[in-house]
Design an enzyme around this catalytic site. Structure first.
Site, short mmCIF file in Angstrom:
data_model
loop_
_atom_site.label_atom_id
_atom_site.label_comp_id
_atom_site.label_asym_id
_atom_site.label_seq_id
_atom_site.Cartn_x
_atom_site.Cartn_y
_atom_site.Cartn_z
N CYS A 1 -0.50 -3.97 -0.97
CA CYS A 1 0.92 -4.17 -1.21
C CYS A 1 1.50 -2.72 -1.35
O CYS A 1 1.37 -2.09 -2.43
CB CYS A 1 1.20 -4.79 -2.43
SG CYS A 1 3.09 -4.98 -2.97
N CYS B 1 4.38 -2.32 -4.02
CA CYS B 1 3.78 -2.39 -5.14
C CYS B 1 3.25 -1.06 -5.61
O CYS B 1 3.64 -0.13 -6.59
CB CYS B 1 2.65 -3.32 -5.48
SG CYS B 1 3.06 -4.96 -5.18
N ASP B 2 2.28 -0.30 -4.97
CA ASP B 2 1.74 0.73 -4.94
C ASP B 2 1.93 2.19 -4.33
O ASP B 2 1.53 2.92 -4.52
CB ASP B 2 0.28 0.31 -4.96
CG ASP B 2 -0.21 -0.65 -5.61
OD1 ASP B 2 -0.02 -0.90 -6.67
OD2 ASP B 2 -1.29 -1.39 -5.27
#
Length: 306
Positions: free
Chosen positions: A133, A136-137
């Site tokens: 992701c 997300c990261d």
């Protein structure tokens, strides 16, 4: 063997299921939630959630799950560690232990899991440089070098996002042309900081305590090479956790649950939300939103309001 009747049974306790549980129980519905392993689903894998509203300093996935679960319990949601293996109109939900639970309605929030490469180093470095992701990261790799594996729409969209952050991006694709939409391809192909390794497949993710690179193989000339990287992002598809639903309600060609207005499924009284559905933007906040929407539709159904 049958158990008590409930107003709603929720299958899955990730962000979508927990949000649905909070809204159902808060509306006065007798709510039972099933989870195969533990509450939280894929959220438990995220070390630091930076994009969930209300936590400017970020919050660990585990802590966010615990807060959601406590909130659900406080409103009266009942939890059982059971795997749902069958659902019938009625509503009847059978679990792996053999019990059949009856309810007036159900919400399916079983989520999806990223498809894996199944290569050496992938599992070992998940959360330590291996990610599924970018949203997300990605910020964790600002001004660093990353590798993206994949060539479809998701891989290219996530690459476009990453290129705003990283110093260099190497795209590894097993074909000699991208599968993504032309408009998306152009944004990557014209980007100076992007390099594409055509006709290449990943062989091994390298590192010690965290990712340091990836070993790839050119399938045309069978040549092995190594790419330096601080992170490896894998986008080769998602696998919805809907195997037990085949033949029970409508799924699309990839196995995602087909939903209509108010997140209704083709099985009367059954609603679906989160990553198990065919929604396009799979984020914690959108899963929570869908959970609330499914809960409201479920309440209307139970109350006979449509």
């Amino acid at each position: 063997m049958q158990s008590d009747n409930y107003d709603v049974i929720i299958i899955g306790s990730g962000p979508a299921g927990l949000s649905a549980g909070i809204y159902c129980a808060r509306a006065g519905l007798k709510t039972l939630m099933f989870e195969k392993f533990s509450a939280g689903g894929q959220l438990l894998r995220i070390e630091n959630v930076e994009n969930y509203p209300g936590f400017p300093g970020g919050i660990s996935g585990f802590e966010l799950v615990e807060k959601m679960k406590l909130q659900a319990r406080n409103f009266g949601v009942m939890f059982e560690m059971e795997e749902a293996v069958d659902i019938k109109s009625g509503i009847q939900v059978r679990v792996a232990s053999g019990k059949t639970h009856n309810a007036k309605s159900a919400i399916i929030a079983t989520g999806a899991r990223p498809k894996k490469l199944d290569i050496k180093g992938e599992a070992e470095f998940e959360g330590r440089g291996v990610s599924y992701c970018a949203t997300c990261d990605g910020p964790l790799f600002k001004n660093k070098e990353v590798v993206v594996v994949g060539g479809g729409d998701t891989a290219i969209v996530e690459s476009i996002y990453l290129m705003r952050l990283v110093r260099k991006l190497t795209l590894v694709h097993r074909r000699d042309a991208l599968r993504a939409a032309k408009s998306l391809q152009d944004k990557v192909l014209k980007e100076n900081k992007a390099e594409i390794k055509w006709n290449s497949v990943p062989e091994e993710i390298l590192g010690d305590k965290k990712v340091s690179g990836i070993r790839i193989r050119d399938i045309k000339i069978n040549k092995i090479s190594q790419v330096q990287a601080d992170g490896v992002f894998i986008f080769v598809g998602l696998q919805p956790q809907t195997e037990f639903l085949k033949g029970k309600l409508d799924l699309d060609e990839k196995g995602f649950i087909v939903t209509g207005p108010d997140l209704k499924t083709s099985l009367p009284g059954v609603f679906a939300c989160g990553d198990a559905t065919n929604n396009t933007f799979k984020q914690i906040v959108t899963s929570c939103s869908q959970g609330a929407t499914a809960a409201h539709a479920c309440w209307r159904y139970v109350e006979g309001l449509g």
